[in-house]
Design a protein around this motif. Structure first.
Motif: not given
Length: 99
Positions: A81-89, A91-97
């Motif tokens: 949910s947080c990843l969707v929210y920050i992308r809507l703002k 903001i490119k999220p850091i990578g997640y492996y």
């Protein structure tokens, strides 16, 4: 979590110690780290037999280890949910492996 395993006091059980509704980025980071430290301490100190003892969860009795999986799944849900929210703002999220 600790209430189910009766090991440590939940630092958020008392409403007066809960974090404020609005926080800046630094305060959020402090709270998230505090929460993960608390969960880590509970799991680290958990006797093995408690992993197999039944605990009440969602109107059912499940072994303690399943409660830990449910918690992990819940964390993953909120991370998504947080990843969707920050992308809507924008903001490119850091990578997640993963692991």
């Amino acid at each position: 979590l600790a209430n189910h395993f009766e090991l440590k006091n939940n630092p958020y059980e008392d409403k007066s110690t809960r974090p404020p509704i609005e926080m800046n980025k630094e305060a959020v980071i402090v709270e998230v780290n505090k929460m993960y430290s608390y969960v880590f301490d509970v799991i680290r100190d958990l006797p093995t037999e408690k992993l197999f003892a039944p605990v009440e969860f969602a109107k059912d009795n499940i072994p303690g280890w399943r409660l830990l999986y449910a918690m992990d799944n819940h964390i993953i849900h909120h991370r998504g949910s947080c990843l969707v929210y920050i992308r809507l703002k924008d903001i490119k999220p850091i990578g997640y492996y993963g692991w």
